[in-house]
Design a protein around this motif. Structure first.
Motif, PDB file in Angstrom:
ATOM      1  N   ALA A  71      -9.015  36.802  51.897  1.00 22.38           N
ATOM      2  CA  ALA A  71      -8.591  36.865  50.310  1.00 22.38           C
ATOM      3  C   ALA A  71      -8.346  35.451  49.672  1.00 22.38           C
ATOM      4  O   ALA A  71      -7.969  34.443  50.676  1.00 22.38           O
ATOM      5  CB  ALA A  71      -7.467  37.855  50.426  1.00 22.38           C
ATOM      6  N   ARG A  72      -8.036  35.763  48.941  1.00 13.51           N
ATOM      7  CA  ARG A  72      -7.620  35.001  47.512  1.00 13.51           C
ATOM      8  C   ARG A  72      -5.972  34.375  47.869  1.00 13.51           C
ATOM      9  O   ARG A  72      -5.492  35.553  49.201  1.00 13.51           O
ATOM     10  CB  ARG A  72      -7.567  34.778  46.573  1.00 13.51           C
ATOM     11  CG  ARG A  72      -8.781  34.118  45.914  1.00 13.51           C
ATOM     12  CD  ARG A  72      -8.939  34.356  44.815  1.00 13.51           C
ATOM     13  NE  ARG A  72     -10.782  34.571  43.821  1.00 13.51           N
ATOM     14  CZ  ARG A  72     -11.458  35.612  43.788  1.00 13.51           C
ATOM     15  NH1 ARG A  72     -11.202  36.751  43.305  1.00 13.51           N
ATOM     16  NH2 ARG A  72     -12.641  34.673  43.102  1.00 13.51           N
ATOM     17  N   SER A  73      -5.439  33.059  48.239  1.00 10.80           N
ATOM     18  CA  SER A  73      -4.235  32.942  48.016  1.00 10.80           C
ATOM     19  C   SER A  73      -3.153  32.786  46.953  1.00 10.80           C
ATOM     20  O   SER A  73      -4.198  32.923  45.349  1.00 10.80           O
ATOM     21  CB  SER A  73      -4.224  31.764  48.260  1.00 10.80           C
ATOM     22  OG  SER A  73      -2.123  31.174  48.264  1.00 10.80           O
ATOM     23  N   THR A  74      -2.704  33.364  47.271  1.00 10.52           N
ATOM     24  CA  THR A  74      -1.469  33.353  45.351  1.00 10.52           C
ATOM     25  C   THR A  74      -0.907  31.828  44.673  1.00 10.52           C
ATOM     26  O   THR A  74      -0.314  31.667  43.924  1.00 10.52           O
ATOM     27  CB  THR A  74       0.246  34.173  45.043  1.00 10.52           C
ATOM     28  OG1 THR A  74       1.076  33.893  46.250  1.00 10.52           O
ATOM     29  CG2 THR A  74      -0.208  35.623  45.711  1.00 10.52           C
ATOM     30  N   ALA A  75      -0.635  30.820  45.864  1.00 14.70           N
ATOM     31  CA  ALA A  75      -0.397  29.994  45.598  1.00 14.70           C
ATOM     32  C   ALA A  75      -1.063  28.771  45.047  1.00 14.70           C
ATOM     33  O   ALA A  75      -1.273  27.927  44.013  1.00 14.70           O
ATOM     34  CB  ALA A  75       0.938  28.896  46.839  1.00 14.70           C
TER      35      ALA A  75
END
Length: 292
Positions: free
Chosen positions: A231-235
């Motif tokens: 998954a991608r990061s939110t950061a």
């Protein structure tokens, strides 16, 4: 839910109403790195809040959220407390597994486990049932090997075998782990040294989905009946594994940052016998990259 097989819809599509009340869905969020403020994203808390705000707009709420590790950036009490506050605004049950950035406090995991490990086994692994699917949360960051490779260890592997032993092979299984359970890039620590033993225990099941974080981008691998998704990061984004001297934050033009960040919403549909698929959606949404 179709035969317990997960598929995915992005957060943007879900907000537009793609999920129906008859579907069972859950949300994956990963690598929030609360406390990160370097040039790759000086306002990582702000982008996390954007994600939480988008979740609030979903017309049909997911059943729960899974966080696949690196809740914090430096395992500080203040970071964990702020993460708890912001993620709590989602208003849904959240199941956490630790990332390597969550286990670097002086207490060697105490700050994380005291907040997010209640009711789990040993240093943070667990399992539960939902809508006929068996979920397993693993910790492969407590004993990193050379180069930063993940490791499950004998105790956790023995527990996993026992946890799965009583299940029918027709039971759909979803596995959560911070570091990928397939080797994306060994030199960069993007794999788990003893994953083969865990996968041997899982291979008898007809549908297995493995959800990971760590590499801050979408990659997919299918091996037999096991589908792996990161998954991608939110950061902040990271370079593609093996395409930079070392893993780490990747600075992109500020106006492009949000297309590298995202969250994944996983749906389970009845009557669908396809292998699981997953994608993460950024702001604005962009198509995932697939790796075969």
């Amino acid at each position: 839910m179709q035969a317990g097989v997960p598929t995915a819809v992005g957060l943007h599509s879900a907000a537009a109403g793609a999920t129906t009340a008859q579907d069972f869905s859950f949300l994956q969020i990963s690598d929030t790195h609360v406390g990160f403020d370097k040039p790759a994203n000086p306002d990582s808390l702000g982008t996390l809040r954007e994600a939480v705000a988008r979740i609030a707009t979903l017309p049909v709420k997911p059943a729960f959220v899974v966080h696949t590790g690196d809740v914090s950036h430096l395992s500080k009490d203040a970071e964990f407390d702020l993460a708890s506050q912001v993620l709590g605004e989602i208003g849904l049950p959240i199941f956490f597994i630790p990332g390597d950035h969550d286990f670097i406090d002086e207490g060697q995991d105490k700050a994380y486990l005291s907040r997010f490990g209640k009711g789990t086994k040993s240093n943070g692994w667990f399992s539960f049932e939902q809508n006929g699917i068996h979920f397993v949360g693993l910790n492969n960051v407590a004993d990193l090997k050379a180069g930063g490779l993940g490791n499950l260890g004998d105790e956790q592997l023995a527990w996993l075998e026992g946890d799965l032993a009583g299940l029918s092979s027709s039971t759909p299984v979803v596995v959560l782990g911070h570091i990928p359970l397939w080797t994306v890039n060994e030199a960069g620590g993007r794999g788990t040294s003893d994953a083969a033993q865990a996968l041997a225990a899982l291979c008898r099941f007809g549908s297995v989905t493995v959800l990971n974080g760590r590499i801050h981008q979408v990659m997919t691998e299918v091996e037999g009946n096991i589908a792996f998704h990161t998954a991608r990061s939110t950061a902040f984004p990271q370079p593609k594994p093996g395409k930079a001297p070392a893993p780490g934050p990747l600075k992109v033009p500020a106006e492009e940052l949000r297309k590298y960040l995202g969250i994944a919403t996983v749906e389970l549909h009845r009557g669908d016998d396809r292998l699981p698929s997953s994608r993460s959606v950024s702001w604005p949404p962009s198509p995932p990259r697939r790796r075969r």
